[in-house]
Design a protein around this motif. Structure first.
Motif, PDB file in Angstrom:
ATOM      1  N   THR A 128       0.825  -1.228   0.050  1.00  0.00           N
ATOM      2  CA  THR A 128      -0.064  -0.127   0.070  1.00  0.00           C
ATOM      3  C   THR A 128       0.881   1.108   0.023  1.00  0.00           C
ATOM      4  OG1 THR A 128      -1.730  -1.035   1.246  1.00  0.00           O
ATOM      5  CG2 THR A 128      -1.772   1.355   1.287  1.00  0.00           C
ATOM      6  N   TYR A 129       0.420   2.178  -0.746  1.00  0.00           N
ATOM      7  CA  TYR A 129       1.166   3.556  -1.015  1.00  0.00           C
ATOM      8  C   TYR A 129      -0.109   4.767  -0.559  1.00  0.00           C
ATOM      9  CZ  TYR A 129       4.983   0.600  -2.968  1.00  0.00           C
ATOM     10  OH  TYR A 129       5.765  -0.362  -3.392  1.00  0.00           O
ATOM     11  N   VAL A 130       0.837   5.684  -0.008  1.00  0.00           N
ATOM     12  CA  VAL A 130      -0.426   6.718   0.330  1.00  0.00           C
ATOM     13  C   VAL A 130       0.086   8.101  -0.069  1.00  0.00           C
ATOM     14  CG1 VAL A 130      -1.637   7.771   2.458  1.00  0.00           C
ATOM     15  CG2 VAL A 130      -1.009   5.359   2.358  1.00  0.00           C
ATOM     16  N   ASP A 131      -0.775   8.894  -0.506  1.00  0.00           N
ATOM     17  CA  ASP A 131      -0.502  10.531  -0.431  1.00  0.00           C
ATOM     18  C   ASP A 131      -1.177  11.154   0.196  1.00  0.00           C
ATOM     19  OD1 ASP A 131      -0.033  12.829  -2.162  1.00  0.00           O
ATOM     20  OD2 ASP A 131      -1.983  12.598  -2.911  1.00  0.00           O
ATOM     21  N   LEU A 132      -0.511  12.064   1.170  1.00  0.00           N
ATOM     22  CA  LEU A 132      -1.314  12.987   1.966  1.00  0.00           C
ATOM     23  C   LEU A 132      -1.446  14.210   1.655  1.00  0.00           C
ATOM     24  CD1 LEU A 132       0.356  11.415   5.213  1.00  0.00           C
ATOM     25  CD2 LEU A 132      -1.893  10.860   4.303  1.00  0.00           C
ATOM     26  N   LEU A 133      -2.601  15.118   1.748  1.00  0.00           N
ATOM     27  CA  LEU A 133      -2.747  16.574   1.377  1.00  0.00           C
ATOM     28  C   LEU A 133      -3.457  17.318   2.774  1.00  0.00           C
ATOM     29  CD1 LEU A 133      -2.553  18.856  -0.361  1.00  0.00           C
ATOM     30  CD2 LEU A 133      -4.831  18.013  -1.414  1.00  0.00           C
ATOM     31  N   LEU A 134      -2.575  18.042   3.051  1.00  0.00           N
ATOM     32  CA  LEU A 134      -3.359  18.933   4.365  1.00  0.00           C
ATOM     33  C   LEU A 134      -3.919  20.180   3.596  1.00  0.00           C
ATOM     34  CD1 LEU A 134      -3.116  19.274   7.570  1.00  0.00           C
ATOM     35  CD2 LEU A 134      -1.171  21.082   7.131  1.00  0.00           C
ATOM     36  N   THR A 135      -5.256  20.038   3.943  1.00  0.00           N
ATOM     37  CA  THR A 135      -6.179  21.026   3.277  1.00  0.00           C
ATOM     38  C   THR A 135      -6.588  22.079   4.300  1.00  0.00           C
ATOM     39  OG1 THR A 135      -8.155  19.515   3.714  1.00  0.00           O
ATOM     40  CG2 THR A 135      -6.920  19.349   1.444  1.00  0.00           C
ATOM     41  N   SER A 136      -6.565  21.913   5.462  1.00  0.00           N
ATOM     42  CA  SER A 136      -7.088  22.859   6.650  1.00  0.00           C
ATOM     43  C   SER A 136      -6.288  23.083   7.743  1.00  0.00           C
ATOM     44  CB  SER A 136      -8.584  22.593   6.684  1.00  0.00           C
ATOM     45  OG  SER A 136      -8.878  21.501   7.378  1.00  0.00           O
ATOM     46  N   GLY A 137      -6.449  23.760   8.627  1.00  0.00           N
ATOM     47  CA  GLY A 137      -5.730  24.360  10.092  1.00  0.00           C
ATOM     48  C   GLY A 137      -4.621  24.545   9.564  1.00  0.00           C
ATOM     49  N   ASP A 138      -3.574  24.790  10.699  1.00  0.00           N
ATOM     50  CA  ASP A 138      -2.343  25.400  10.926  1.00  0.00           C
ATOM     51  C   ASP A 138      -1.301  24.804   9.996  1.00  0.00           C
ATOM     52  OD1 ASP A 138      -3.694  27.407  12.290  1.00  0.00           O
ATOM     53  OD2 ASP A 138      -2.888  26.350  14.165  1.00  0.00           O
ATOM     54  N   PHE A 139      -0.356  25.673   9.501  1.00  0.00           N
ATOM     55  CA  PHE A 139       0.519  24.881   8.851  1.00  0.00           C
ATOM     56  C   PHE A 139       1.392  24.036   9.703  1.00  0.00           C
ATOM     57  CE2 PHE A 139       5.212  25.224   7.697  1.00  0.00           C
ATOM     58  CZ  PHE A 139       5.398  24.710   6.599  1.00  0.00           C
TER      59      PHE A 139
END
Length: 423
Positions: free
Chosen positions: A324-335
């Protein structure tokens, strides 16, 4: 006539440096078994067999071994056409040998005539059961050379399909057999990207995604369904990676790719199509889902959502292991630094995170970033360097010392770039 329609294998693909040899091998074994199970009389591969024009020896070996394996089945016809990722010359090179095995390859239209693209399909006893107009991907220049002397305003693609169909009708004579065609292009007015979610008849906007599709421009970039003669009994298309109909026409379809070609495709089911077609009848098309040999996931949300999704994924993989391979995207909240914030959720797990990304909305909260993200601005090298520094500044740090350091960095950066150009 019953056949399987597939396309866009992209053998040799290494999306985000992932070795996909085992995954593609599993698909080819499965496809051969399906051909035997359903008793397919033909296999049609509508382009992009390979991912690059100069594929690896491993990719070429998989391709040729698979073709050879079909000789033990009842699939007595194989049609392969080139796609925009393929080298037509590479595909055409072994044509003499493959023709003897009833594997017909049309890598390109270069040095061919209309009648070279029209192929009779035969059953195991040699009886003709159909005709295929095997049209590969073509660039505008190739079409213009194919029709030397044509007027500049003529739709040459439409002319080509009309010509190959006309020749196929002449070849058919009074025999009651279907005529099918292939194509590798981008058609207009496609059905929904995910039929299970969007509904098979829902038309979606033509947006670009991380799916590995290279843009096709010119007359091949937005083809109307009227380009294909309406009397054709089926048109097997390639280039789009999801299963789709064109203009709600059940006779004109994309099979989609059997593989995930970008993390944006992670949630789309993969299919090959079985097509039962007769002259003048609406074809009976069945989608056969391709089993997953490798799992891809794309997770989006704030940091707590990403943590929760990774924990749930780990539980699933403990119960049912799968590469399994995963791509993560932070779309909200603090940096935040995703590497640091998610280290405990990723370390030593049954999956591999291949990419961490932060959305523009989150980056806008970083001081200094807004100064260089005007949508109409043409970025300079200094702009990109400013963004890099902005994402690493401490919150509210606008001291004179920091500003002086920034000016010093820019000076060193420009000096380094100048030296690189001189070298």
């Amino acid at each position: 006539m019953k056949f399987i329609h597939t396309a866009d294998w992209h053998l040799g693909n290494t999306m985000h440096d992932i070795d996909r040899t085992r995954e593609t091998g599993a698909f080819l074994e499965w496809l051969k078994a399906e051909i035997e199970t359903i008793g397919a009389q033909a296999l049609v591969i509508a382009g992009d067999i390979f991912d690059v024009v100069n594929p690896s020896n491993i990719a070429k070996t998989q391709y040729y071994k698979f073709l050879a394996s079909l000789l033990t089945t009842k699939c007595s016809n194989v049609i392969v056409v080139g796609g925009n990722h393929d080298s037509g010359t590479l595909l055409d090179a072994p044509a003499g040998i493959l023709d003897a095995l009833n594997i017909r390859v049309i890598g390109s239209i270069n040095n061919r005539k209309v009648d070279d693209l029209v192929i009779e399909l035969k059953d195991g006893e040699g009886h003709v059961i159909g005709i295929c107009c095997a049209v590969p991907f073509m660039r505008n220049l190739e079409l213009e050379q194919f029709y030397k002397g044509a007027s500049s305003d003529e739709d040459l693609l439409k002319r080509l399909y009309a010509d190959v169909y006309s020749h196929a009708v002449e070849l058919r004579g009074n025999r009651n057999i279907p005529i099918i065609a292939t194509g590798h292009l981008y058609a207009a007015n496609l059905s929904g990207r995910d039929a299970e979610v969007a509904g098979e008849n829902e038309v979606i906007p033509e947006t670009s995604v991380d799916d590995g599709v290279r843009e096709v421009v010119g007359t091949l970039g937005n083809v109307d369904v009227t380009t294909f003669p309406s009397e054709l009994d089926y048109v097997a298309l390639g280039h789009i990676h999801y299963t789709s109909m064109v203009a709600k026409n059940p006779k004109v379809r994309y099979s989609g790719s059997p593989f995930v070609m970008g993390f944006d495709e992670a949630n789309c089911k993969r299919y090959v199509l079985t097509v039962d077609v007769a002259q003048g009848m609406v074809p009976v098309v069945e989608k056969i889902e391709v089993p997953k040999a490798v799992r891809f996931e794309q997770f989006k949300g704030d940091i707590e959502t990403l943590k929760l999704k990774l924990r749930n994924l780990e539980k699933e993989l403990v119960a049912k292991p799968m590469e399994t391979y995963v791509d993560l995207l932070l779309t909200s909240g603090d940096f935040v630094s995703l590497n640091d914030a998610l280290e405990a959720e990723e370390s030593g797990k049954h999956f591999v995170v291949k990419r961490h990304r932060i959305s523009r909305d989150v980056l806008r909260g970083v001081k200094g970033f807004d100064d260089c993200v005007e949508s109409t601005k043409q970025y300079t090298k200094e702009d990109y360097f400013r963004m890099l520094i902005a994402t690493n500044l401490q919150e509210n740090d606008e001291s004179e010392e920091v500003k002086n350091q920034y000016d010093k960095f820019i000076s060193l950066f420009n000096e380094a770039v100048s030296k690189a150009h001189e070298a």
